[in-house]
Design a protein around this motif. Sequence first.
Motif, mmCIF file in Angstrom:
data_model
loop_
_atom_site.group_PDB
_atom_site.id
_atom_site.type_symbol
_atom_site.label_atom_id
_atom_site.label_comp_id
_atom_site.label_asym_id
_atom_site.label_seq_id
_atom_site.Cartn_x
_atom_site.Cartn_y
_atom_site.Cartn_z
ATOM 1 N N SER A 1 -82.602 -6.176 12.766
ATOM 2 C CA SER A 1 -82.472 -5.953 11.318
ATOM 3 C C SER A 1 -83.796 -5.616 10.647
ATOM 4 O O SER A 1 -83.828 -4.845 9.675
ATOM 5 N N ALA A 2 -84.907 -6.164 11.144
ATOM 6 C CA ALA A 2 -86.209 -5.866 10.542
ATOM 7 C C ALA A 2 -86.561 -4.391 10.698
ATOM 8 O O ALA A 2 -87.246 -3.816 9.845
ATOM 9 N N GLU A 3 -86.098 -3.765 11.791
ATOM 10 C CA GLU A 3 -86.367 -2.341 12.023
ATOM 11 C C GLU A 3 -85.360 -1.445 11.334
ATOM 12 O O GLU A 3 -85.714 -0.421 10.745
ATOM 13 N N THR A 4 -84.085 -1.814 11.411
ATOM 14 C CA THR A 4 -83.027 -0.932 10.918
ATOM 15 C C THR A 4 -82.751 -1.090 9.436
ATOM 16 O O THR A 4 -82.224 -0.187 8.792
ATOM 17 N N GLY A 5 -83.059 -2.272 8.883
ATOM 18 C CA GLY A 5 -82.693 -2.562 7.508
ATOM 19 C C GLY A 5 -81.236 -2.974 7.359
ATOM 20 O O GLY A 5 -80.742 -3.150 6.248
ATOM 21 N N THR B 1 -86.999 8.447 18.702
ATOM 22 C CA THR B 1 -86.848 7.628 17.503
ATOM 23 C C THR B 1 -85.609 8.049 16.741
ATOM 24 O O THR B 1 -85.370 9.249 16.538
ATOM 25 N N LEU B 2 -84.809 7.078 16.331
ATOM 26 C CA LEU B 2 -83.659 7.356 15.487
ATOM 27 C C LEU B 2 -84.143 7.469 14.044
ATOM 28 O O LEU B 2 -84.824 6.574 13.531
ATOM 29 N N LEU B 3 -83.794 8.582 13.401
ATOM 30 C CA LEU B 3 -84.196 8.824 12.024
ATOM 31 C C LEU B 3 -82.979 8.813 11.111
ATOM 32 O O LEU B 3 -81.889 9.245 11.495
ATOM 33 N N LEU B 4 -83.184 8.342 9.887
ATOM 34 C CA LEU B 4 -82.192 8.439 8.821
ATOM 35 C C LEU B 4 -82.750 9.377 7.768
ATOM 36 O O LEU B 4 -83.845 9.156 7.247
ATOM 37 N N LEU B 5 -81.991 10.439 7.467
ATOM 38 C CA LEU B 5 -82.363 11.380 6.417
ATOM 39 C C LEU B 5 -81.386 11.257 5.261
ATOM 40 O O LEU B 5 -80.168 11.133 5.474
ATOM 41 N N ASP C 1 -81.246 14.092 -1.748
ATOM 42 C CA ASP C 1 -80.927 13.722 -3.124
ATOM 43 C C ASP C 1 -80.164 14.852 -3.816
ATOM 44 O O ASP C 1 -79.926 15.918 -3.228
ATOM 45 N N GLN C 2 -79.805 14.641 -5.073
ATOM 46 C CA GLN C 2 -78.971 15.609 -5.773
ATOM 47 C C GLN C 2 -79.702 16.921 -6.044
ATOM 48 O O GLN C 2 -79.082 17.939 -6.339
ATOM 49 N N GLN C 3 -81.027 16.912 -5.957
ATOM 50 C CA GLN C 3 -81.815 18.132 -6.134
ATOM 51 C C GLN C 3 -82.056 18.860 -4.805
ATOM 52 O O GLN C 3 -82.713 19.893 -4.763
ATOM 53 N N GLY C 4 -81.526 18.295 -3.725
ATOM 54 C CA GLY C 4 -81.662 18.929 -2.428
ATOM 55 C C GLY C 4 -82.899 18.537 -1.655
ATOM 56 O O GLY C 4 -83.158 19.072 -0.575
ATOM 57 N N GLU C 5 -83.673 17.579 -2.167
ATOM 58 C CA GLU C 5 -84.858 17.112 -1.468
ATOM 59 C C GLU C 5 -84.480 16.080 -0.405
ATOM 60 O O GLU C 5 -83.614 15.227 -0.636
ATOM 61 N N LEU C 6 -85.153 16.168 0.743
ATOM 62 C CA LEU C 6 -84.873 15.253 1.846
ATOM 63 C C LEU C 6 -85.972 14.209 1.987
ATOM 64 O O LEU C 6 -87.154 14.515 1.878
ATOM 65 N N LYS C 7 -85.555 12.976 2.213
ATOM 66 C CA LYS C 7 -86.506 11.938 2.608
ATOM 67 C C LYS C 7 -86.000 11.325 3.899
ATOM 68 O O LYS C 7 -84.797 11.317 4.170
ATOM 69 N N GLN C 8 -86.908 10.833 4.710
ATOM 70 C CA GLN C 8 -86.508 10.275 5.998
ATOM 71 C C GLN C 8 -87.250 8.980 6.272
ATOM 72 O O GLN C 8 -88.334 8.746 5.742
ATOM 73 N N ARG C 9 -86.626 8.155 7.096
ATOM 74 C CA ARG C 9 -87.299 6.946 7.561
ATOM 75 C C ARG C 9 -86.950 6.710 9.020
ATOM 76 O O ARG C 9 -85.878 7.091 9.495
ATOM 77 N N THR C 10 -87.880 6.085 9.698
ATOM 78 C CA THR C 10 -87.678 5.716 11.094
ATOM 79 C C THR C 10 -86.838 4.454 11.165
ATOM 80 O O THR C 10 -87.074 3.503 10.418
ATOM 81 N N VAL C 11 -85.871 4.457 12.074
ATOM 82 C CA VAL C 11 -84.958 3.317 12.182
ATOM 83 C C VAL C 11 -85.226 2.491 13.430
ATOM 84 O O VAL C 11 -85.431 1.278 13.342
ATOM 85 N N LEU C 12 -85.253 3.138 14.604
ATOM 86 C CA LEU C 12 -85.219 2.374 15.850
ATOM 87 C C LEU C 12 -85.635 3.264 17.006
ATOM 88 O O LEU C 12 -85.380 4.469 16.997
ATOM 89 N N ALA C 13 -86.269 2.684 18.008
ATOM 90 C CA ALA C 13 -86.524 3.394 19.264
ATOM 91 C C ALA C 13 -85.210 3.492 20.036
ATOM 92 O O ALA C 13 -84.478 2.509 20.146
#
Length: 215
Positions: A19-23, A187-191, A194-206
Amino acid sequence: MANQATLMRQIELDVRLTSAETGVAELSTNVKQALARVPREKFVLPEFRLEAWDNCALPIACEQTISQPFIVAIMTELLQLKYEQRVLEVGTGSGYQAAVLAELCGEVHTLERHELLYRRASQRLKSLGYGVHCYLGDGFHGLQEQAPFDAIIVTAAARMIPRPLMQQLAPGGRMVIPVGMAGYRQTLLLLEKDQQGELKQRTVLAVSFVPLVED
């Protein structure tokens, strides 16, 4: 011998431990119910039927695998699916992940590049009553004719995030994708778009996945 109940307990334990890695502190009720409803033993090769409820990846045809149930669970949870949403899966494989998705949302599209896997998964999903839209094709390029999608899940590791998939993700949508070379750190990424079409990403897990072939 493992069974569905013991598998679910192991998945929930792994969720807490990571949970500390994945949220993700715990799986939602909807995801747990979806996992419990899908008969994983129907998606593995006959010689691995006794291991269907072990929390591990298993070989399928074409040198591919059916993913570890914990990974299926966490990737599905990260999508935060709602029933009215449309989902694209890249890498049908056995069809197991597509079946889990179909338990959670109304429209699932899945792409597979290996014809044997495509035919087997299509027949399997149909026989089990899942109305999943299956396609034979190159997942790297997505499915432009059906885009945009509220969620995209990629079940093979890309060297980099495919631009066509980023473009096919709808505003407000989420994508989960493993990135990295086979045999090296992935690495598993979550992208999130947003409503303006901008992407943000975070690292989840090896993680460790078969490679996404890029034609």
